[in-house]
Design a protein around this motif. Structure first.
Motif, short mmCIF file in Angstrom:
data_model
loop_
_atom_site.label_atom_id
_atom_site.label_comp_id
_atom_site.label_asym_id
_atom_site.label_seq_id
_atom_site.Cartn_x
_atom_site.Cartn_y
_atom_site.Cartn_z
N SER A 17 3.08 -1.33 -0.37
CA SER A 17 4.03 -0.26 -0.01
C SER A 17 5.41 -0.58 -0.56
O SER A 17 6.08 0.29 -1.14
N VAL A 18 5.83 -1.83 -0.37
CA VAL A 18 7.15 -2.21 -0.88
C VAL A 18 7.21 -2.01 -2.39
O VAL A 18 8.18 -1.44 -2.91
N LYS A 19 6.17 -2.41 -3.09
CA LYS A 19 6.17 -2.25 -4.55
C LYS A 19 6.26 -0.77 -4.92
O LYS A 19 6.98 -0.38 -5.84
N ARG A 20 5.52 0.06 -4.16
CA ARG A 20 5.54 1.50 -4.46
C ARG A 20 6.94 2.07 -4.24
O ARG A 20 7.45 2.83 -5.05
N TRP A 21 7.58 1.66 -3.12
CA TRP A 21 8.92 2.18 -2.83
C TRP A 21 9.93 1.74 -3.89
O TRP A 21 10.87 2.46 -4.19
#
Ligand code: B12
Length: 291
Positions: A17-21
């Protein structure tokens, strides 16, 4: 700089999720030479505040315990009482955690200072009447509060391109917290702030005005033994600041004793919220604030 894993652990989401954000631009990051994403702590703090998220494992960000404070949802008054206990017993990590938790939950630095910090310090200010131990506690509380403020400042946006500001407290004025708070409030508004600190002769402040060409100069007045002399100096500095295109904002517990006139580019403020509002006005297109 945080890895995506550290940030994910801290806010209790998956690393993907962090990478996507990061990839869709919600969280600013840089890439290492090897292509790994890295996030500044200040950027993580900005995201947490704006997204209304909780930091579940602050230790992953190198921060003290915040969860206890975040859960309590204390009013300013309750937080002030707690902070008073931390400051007078020397609990710097707890004091830092309390201020940071409120900031990360969305309060501005101005609200944190005008609220719990002033509440706690006002109570500390009653101690000196009970003898020398009270003055010792006053010194210690100031030192602990200062450490907490310095750590809070580290969470603020890095200065980058912001408007320049400089300030301090005049000669004969030993008070450190108010001027440091002003610097933090201005940084929270995106300014670059140079705090010259207590005991700054206004002539010296004038020299730094010529050198730095600030848009905003602040003076915090907690001691005004020679109010007439200080008034004269402040008005002289106001002229210098105005001639160079800036404004002077004067505040502090004793500012009213200076009886400063209403004058172009000279503002008198009673709180950090007022300093913040004045600073905010400077960032608006011309005509945003009156003089
Ligand atoms: C810490 C402290 C000290 C410390 C300072 C340590 C240090 N290096 O900073 C020490 C021990 C040195 C000290 C000494 C004295 N102190 Co003293 N001190 C305090 C105390 C407890 C806290 C001050 C503080 O830091 N507050 C936190 C800051 C953030 O809040 P603030 O200053 O109120 O600022 C707010 C606003 O004024 C405004 N503001 C401030 N600056 C600016 C700037 C701008 C541009 C703007 C817009 C707004 C703004 O926003 C802030 C947030 O709302 C106060 C209590 C109190 N009620 O404030 C007493 C207090 C100020 N002290 C007092 C006294 C009597 C003294 C002493 C005479 C005796 C003593 N207690 O030892 C000596 C004299 C010192 C001197 N040289 O003149 C009295 C003053 C009474 C009076 N009206 O004159 C107070 C009010 C305590 C009391 N209730 O009696 N003190």
């Amino acid at each position: 700089m945080l890895t995506t894993r550290q940030l994910a652990d801290a806010i209790g989401v998956s690393e993907s999720s962090v990478k996507r954000w990061i990839d869709d631009g919600r969280i600013g990051a840089i890439r290492t030479a090897g292509g790994h994403r890295r996030v500044r702590v200040e950027e993580a703090a900005r995201y947490v505040r704006e997204a209304g998220m909780a930091i579940e494992r602050p230790e992953s960000l190198g921060l003290p315990d915040l969860a206890a404070h975040a859960r309590r949802k204390a009013t300013d008054g309750e937080a002030g009482e707690m902070l008073y206990d931390y400051l007078t017993t020397g609990l710097a990590a707890e004091a830092t955690g309390l201020l940071m938790a409120r900031f990360l939950a969305g309060a501005s630095v101005a609200q944190v200072v005008d609220g719990p910090l002033v509440q706690a310090m006002t109570k500390v200010g009653e101690l000196w009447r009970s003898g020398p131990n009270g003055i010792l506690l006053e010194h210690r509380a100031t030192e602990v509060a200062l450490r907490a403020l310095v750590r809070l400042r580290a969470l603020l946006r890095p200065p980058g391109e912001g408007l320049v500001s400089v300030g301090g407290a005049p000669a004969g004025d030993p008070y450190v917290l108010a001027s440091m708070s002003a610097a933090a409030v201005l940084e929270d508004e995106g300014f670059r702030a140079t705090n010259l600190g207590p005991e700054t002769p206004l002539g010296t402040l004038g020299l730094s005005v010529e050198k730095l060409r600030p848009r905003l100069v602040w003076i915090s007045v907690s001691v005004a033994n020679d109010a007439t002399g200080l008034r004269r100096e402040v008005l002289g500095l106001a002229d210098r600041v105005r001639a160079l295109g800036g404004i002077l904002v004067v505040g502090g517990a004793q500012v009213d004793r200076l009886l400063l006139p209403r004058k172009q580019a000279l503002y008198v403020g009673g709180s950090m919220a007022e300093l913040r509002a004045i600073a905010h006005g400077l960032k608006l297109p011309a005509g945003g604030t009156g003089g």
